[in-house]
Design an enzyme around this catalytic site. Sequence first.
Site, mmCIF file in Angstrom:
data_model
loop_
_atom_site.group_PDB
_atom_site.id
_atom_site.type_symbol
_atom_site.label_atom_id
_atom_site.label_comp_id
_atom_site.label_asym_id
_atom_site.label_seq_id
_atom_site.Cartn_x
_atom_site.Cartn_y
_atom_site.Cartn_z
ATOM 1 N N GLN A 154 0.827 -1.201 0.000
ATOM 2 C CA GLN A 154 0.000 0.000 0.000
ATOM 3 C C GLN A 154 0.863 1.254 0.000
ATOM 4 O O GLN A 154 2.061 1.222 0.271
ATOM 5 C CB GLN A 154 -0.940 -0.010 1.211
ATOM 6 C CG GLN A 154 -2.012 -1.084 1.120
ATOM 7 C CD GLN A 154 -2.868 -1.174 2.365
ATOM 8 O OE1 GLN A 154 -2.758 -0.358 3.274
ATOM 9 N NE2 GLN A 154 -3.740 -2.171 2.424
ATOM 10 N N GLY A 184 -3.161 1.019 -5.962
ATOM 11 C CA GLY A 184 -4.608 1.173 -5.908
ATOM 12 C C GLY A 184 -5.098 2.187 -6.925
ATOM 13 O O GLY A 184 -6.111 1.978 -7.605
ATOM 14 N N GLU A 227 -19.174 1.198 -5.044
ATOM 15 C CA GLU A 227 -20.087 0.798 -3.981
ATOM 16 C C GLU A 227 -19.541 1.195 -2.613
ATOM 17 O O GLU A 227 -18.561 0.643 -2.138
ATOM 18 C CB GLU A 227 -20.308 -0.715 -4.031
ATOM 19 C CG GLU A 227 -21.290 -1.248 -3.004
ATOM 20 C CD GLU A 227 -21.472 -2.746 -3.112
ATOM 21 O OE1 GLU A 227 -21.868 -3.359 -2.111
ATOM 22 O OE2 GLU A 227 -21.201 -3.301 -4.191
ATOM 23 N N GLY A 265 0.889 3.597 -4.986
ATOM 24 C CA GLY A 265 0.221 3.971 -6.223
ATOM 25 C C GLY A 265 -0.486 2.839 -6.943
ATOM 26 O O GLY A 265 -1.066 3.055 -8.004
#
Length: 449
Positions: free
Chosen positions: A241, A246, A268, A244
């Site tokens: 994490q 994600g 969602e 970059g």
Amino acid sequence: MGQKHQQSTDSTSDSKKKRRVAIAPIVGSKDEAEAGTGYQIDPLDLNHFFDDDGKIYGYQSLKITIWVSSVSFHVYTDITFESSSDRGKGITDLKAALQDMFAENIVEKKDDFFQTFTIEKHYISSVISKGEVLLQNTTDGNGHSHADTTDTQVIRFVMGDMTAGLLYSRLVPLVLLLVDGSNPIDVTDSCWEMYVIVQKIADPEGDQSRLLGFAAAYRFYHYPDTLRLRLSQVLVLPPYQQKGYGRRLLEILNNAAMSESVYDLTVEEPVDSLQRIQYYIDVPRLLTCSAVQSAVDTAATHLKEANLSKRTESSQLLPPLTAVNEVRKSLKINKKQFLKCWEILLYIALNPVDKYMENYRIYITDQVKASVIGKDTGTKGKQVIDTPNDFGEDAFVMYKPQDCEDGHVDVDVLDEDQKKQQEQQLLQIVDERVKEIQLVAQKVSTTQA
């Protein structure tokens, strides 16, 4: 939807709370597993995995350690405790509960877990060879790279295929442990797609690939002849994490939505961190849209020239429907996300100059009131409530309370203390929203420079 917030360990926590958490190291090699090292996630809440009441009974000083292999996603669990005894509520069968959680992924013996790092070292490489490689520009259009993409790929799988289903089944435990409000997707439904980001690893014995994260999206029917793409789950493994990856997954989804002419792309229930990444992606894209820029300039001019503190009604200043439709058609950004980005676009357009900020804050206050308290529906004696549905559509229900007489609805009258409390809560929400807008605007302005 998104990464669960990690809880800090509190030495003052009662024993019941301590029994409800587990340490979860994620290990990428046999050496890390044998040495007891790895990327440690501490603690994890396991309440909802144990029977209906979410409690563990019968153990003193219980500690559960869940080892997860980032090579094959097999799991080994280590359970230790000082003593166990039945105090009238029985003794929780921990092994059975953990078996239900991890299913075929769980390995009972530690030595067998160690061997998976050798036996299955090429598992991810073998799986991704059967998926579709999705191409993407490695920069945001201004020469700014957001991840080291030279050795990474994003692979798409359509569910209904056995290979894709087996891969997702190995990821389910991480989904349940690390993604807020998640449930496993139906791997037999071909409307589901999985986007996997992987990194190539040099190995003398053959190519290896490391799975860094994944996203799951669903294609809903949209009348009369299009589809809507909804992002339902996204997870970058904790060791990777803040690099970059994600963001790259989301950019790939945007590219897919635009190139395949879906109606729009929705997310969602995104958590704050995921929503912020969306802003970093969508605001620069909106700044390049001429219809949006024209609408922003018009609204910004009004904010500069008007005196909203003396207005007699709430300030709207919302984008025209033509701009909303253009954004959806060209960028596949849905209306709800566009309106969130619109507030940031206005802030950037104001530059921001102090003398305009009072009007801007009044505008944000009006938007918060509309979203939190609700809008006047203009229908006397009736109320409008939003209703969720399974088709990604905006829907509502209008109803008239049975005790409504002559169009009159009784409303509880707030006393002075309640009014003050409500005003303070509103101001706090507005402060948080303005701070978020400033943070995103500063980040976007820096990368655009």
